[in-house]
Scaffold this motif. Structure first.
Motif, PDB file in Angstrom:
ATOM      1  N   ASN A  37       0.646  -1.089   0.047  1.00  0.00           N
ATOM      2  CA  ASN A  37      -0.388   0.157  -0.001  1.00  0.00           C
ATOM      3  C   ASN A  37       0.600   1.082   0.175  1.00  0.00           C
ATOM      4  O   ASN A  37       0.619   2.370  -0.805  1.00  0.00           O
ATOM      5  CB  ASN A  37      -0.699   0.018   1.488  1.00  0.00           C
ATOM      6  CG  ASN A  37      -2.111  -1.300   1.093  1.00  0.00           C
ATOM      7  OD1 ASN A  37      -2.626  -1.509  -0.418  1.00  0.00           O
ATOM      8  ND2 ASN A  37      -3.043  -1.416   1.849  1.00  0.00           N
ATOM      9  N   ALA A  40       2.445   1.880  -3.310  1.00  0.00           N
ATOM     10  CA  ALA A  40       0.937   2.640  -3.919  1.00  0.00           C
ATOM     11  C   ALA A  40       0.790   3.886  -4.173  1.00  0.00           C
ATOM     12  O   ALA A  40       0.992   4.032  -5.201  1.00  0.00           O
ATOM     13  CB  ALA A  40      -0.132   0.915  -4.174  1.00  0.00           C
ATOM     14  N   THR A  47      -0.162   2.368  -9.789  1.00  0.00           N
ATOM     15  CA  THR A  47      -1.351   1.758  -9.376  1.00  0.00           C
ATOM     16  C   THR A  47      -3.068   2.080  -9.742  1.00  0.00           C
ATOM     17  O   THR A  47      -3.411   1.718 -10.343  1.00  0.00           O
ATOM     18  CB  THR A  47      -1.118   3.225  -7.698  1.00  0.00           C
ATOM     19  OG1 THR A  47      -0.570   2.359  -7.527  1.00  0.00           O
ATOM     20  CG2 THR A  47      -3.124   1.816  -7.098  1.00  0.00           C
ATOM     21  N   ASN A  48      -2.682   3.149 -10.504  1.00  0.00           N
ATOM     22  CA  ASN A  48      -3.846   3.067 -11.696  1.00  0.00           C
ATOM     23  C   ASN A  48      -3.719   2.984 -12.549  1.00  0.00           C
ATOM     24  O   ASN A  48      -5.235   2.556 -12.844  1.00  0.00           O
ATOM     25  CB  ASN A  48      -3.973   4.940 -12.388  1.00  0.00           C
ATOM     26  CG  ASN A  48      -4.615   6.032 -11.262  1.00  0.00           C
ATOM     27  OD1 ASN A  48      -5.532   5.665 -10.604  1.00  0.00           O
ATOM     28  ND2 ASN A  48      -4.204   7.571 -11.154  1.00  0.00           N
ATOM     29  N   LEU A  51      -5.489  -0.200 -11.284  1.00  0.00           N
ATOM     30  CA  LEU A  51      -6.778  -0.175 -11.036  1.00  0.00           C
ATOM     31  C   LEU A  51      -7.902  -0.089 -12.555  1.00  0.00           C
ATOM     32  O   LEU A  51      -8.563  -1.009 -13.049  1.00  0.00           O
ATOM     33  CB  LEU A  51      -6.610   1.137 -10.486  1.00  0.00           C
ATOM     34  CG  LEU A  51      -6.756   1.138  -9.155  1.00  0.00           C
ATOM     35  CD1 LEU A  51      -6.714   2.769  -8.485  1.00  0.00           C
ATOM     36  CD2 LEU A  51      -7.707   0.221  -8.311  1.00  0.00           C
ATOM     37  N   SER A  63      -2.563   7.764  -2.413  1.00  0.00           N
ATOM     38  CA  SER A  63      -3.865   7.559  -0.949  1.00  0.00           C
ATOM     39  C   SER A  63      -3.112   7.618  -0.314  1.00  0.00           C
ATOM     40  O   SER A  63      -2.441   7.402   0.225  1.00  0.00           O
ATOM     41  CB  SER A  63      -3.620   5.811  -1.548  1.00  0.00           C
ATOM     42  OG  SER A  63      -4.925   5.544  -0.390  1.00  0.00           O
ATOM     43  N   ARG A  70     -10.633   0.699  -0.423  1.00  0.00           N
ATOM     44  CA  ARG A  70     -10.199   1.000  -1.186  1.00  0.00           C
ATOM     45  C   ARG A  70      -8.777   0.587  -1.060  1.00  0.00           C
ATOM     46  O   ARG A  70      -8.161   0.196  -1.339  1.00  0.00           O
ATOM     47  CB  ARG A  70     -10.507   2.164  -1.682  1.00  0.00           C
ATOM     48  CG  ARG A  70     -11.923   1.817  -2.825  1.00  0.00           C
ATOM     49  CD  ARG A  70     -11.708   1.818  -3.872  1.00  0.00           C
ATOM     50  NE  ARG A  70     -10.907   2.051  -4.719  1.00  0.00           N
ATOM     51  CZ  ARG A  70     -10.616   3.313  -5.371  1.00  0.00           C
ATOM     52  NH1 ARG A  70     -11.727   4.412  -5.352  1.00  0.00           N
ATOM     53  NH2 ARG A  70      -9.394   4.011  -5.805  1.00  0.00           N
ATOM     54  N   LEU A  74      -5.348  -1.512  -2.697  1.00  0.00           N
ATOM     55  CA  LEU A  74      -4.498  -0.247  -3.241  1.00  0.00           C
ATOM     56  C   LEU A  74      -2.960  -1.176  -3.782  1.00  0.00           C
ATOM     57  O   LEU A  74      -2.303  -1.249  -4.735  1.00  0.00           O
ATOM     58  CB  LEU A  74      -4.604   0.575  -3.398  1.00  0.00           C
ATOM     59  CG  LEU A  74      -5.473   1.673  -3.086  1.00  0.00           C
ATOM     60  CD1 LEU A  74      -5.194   3.102  -2.912  1.00  0.00           C
ATOM     61  CD2 LEU A  74      -5.766   1.897  -4.452  1.00  0.00           C
ATOM     62  N   HIS A  77      -3.652  -3.919  -6.692  1.00  0.00           N
ATOM     63  CA  HIS A  77      -3.375  -3.144  -8.281  1.00  0.00           C
ATOM     64  C   HIS A  77      -1.920  -3.024  -7.917  1.00  0.00           C
ATOM     65  O   HIS A  77      -1.826  -3.202  -8.942  1.00  0.00           O
ATOM     66  CB  HIS A  77      -4.418  -2.202  -7.838  1.00  0.00           C
ATOM     67  CG  HIS A  77      -6.194  -2.499  -7.351  1.00  0.00           C
ATOM     68  ND1 HIS A  77      -6.590  -3.417  -8.331  1.00  0.00           N
ATOM     69  CD2 HIS A  77      -7.196  -2.278  -7.116  1.00  0.00           C
ATOM     70  CE1 HIS A  77      -7.816  -3.286  -8.411  1.00  0.00           C
ATOM     71  NE2 HIS A  77      -7.939  -3.139  -6.917  1.00  0.00           N
TER      72      HIS A  77
END
Length: 204
Positions: A37, A40, A47-48, A51, A63, A70, A74, A77
């Motif tokens: 995380n 991310a 990360t995007n 996603l 984030s 969520r 992350l 992802h």
């Protein structure tokens, strides 16, 4: 006095008990989800992309972890995007090598006649496959009795190990391709050696 970072599979956790018997008791576990995380959050673009690839809505900016549901995903992802990019890098390198080999084969009629029918693979896929097979050979080698049962080859998920080297093919296919690649490389080396000899020493 220094520090070290140790990566262990779930089946290898017993190794921590062995370290304690050796006087190494100050072992601090790291949370995989927390680490991912943080990564991310530091790499929002990747990360995007992860996603988006998974059909999820992208985030705006780093984030903060406010949304626990969520935020807890992350890292997954992000890791998925890293895995996807590594695998794609190997695939594209292999495609480029195949394309180059076909062009050389077409341009050089003599080489087209002598070169093995199977095209040369990309350097990255060969390196990744060699590293994967070397790992499998080294893992079950003779060890101290105290760790022999911990690092057991039977506990390995070979398919997951292959993915850790960014290889998408099934393990059996990787082994088969490795043998074919070695044979093709040997044949190509023989062709090169033959072509580099003086004409008086070349054999038809």
């Amino acid at each position: 006095v220094g520090h070290s970072l140790l990566f262990l599979l779930p089946s290898e956790k017993g190794y921590l008990d062995v370290l304690q018997t050796k006087g190494i008791s100050k072992v601090e576990p790291l949370s995989l989800s927390t680490t991912l995380n943080k990564a991310a959050s530091s790499c929002p673009d990747w990360t995007n992309a992860g996603l988006k690839y998974g059909g999820n809505k992208e985030i705006n900016g780093p984030s903060t972890g406010g949304d626990n549901l969520r935020g807890s995903r992350l890292g997954e992802h992000f890791a998925g995007e890293v895995q996807r990019r590594l695998e794609e890098c190997i695939v594209q390198d292999n495609l480029a090598a195949q394309k180059k080999w076909k062009e050389e084969k077409k341009a050089n009629k003599k080489r087209r006649k002598d070169t093995p029918s199977k095209g040369k693979e990309g350097e990255l896929v060969e390196l990744a496959r060699d590293a994967f097979l070397s790992f499998l050979r080294a893992y079950p080698t003779k060890k101290e009795p105290s760790v022999r049962s911990i690092f057991s080859a039977r506990a390995l998920h070979v398919g997951h190990v292959a993915r850790s080297f960014a290889l998408k093919d099934p393990p059996k296919s990787l082994i088969s391709k490795h043998k074919l690649s070695q044979k093709a490389n040997s044949e190509m080396e023989a062709v090169d050696q033959q072509s580099n000899r003086p004409k008086s020493l070349q054999f038809n």
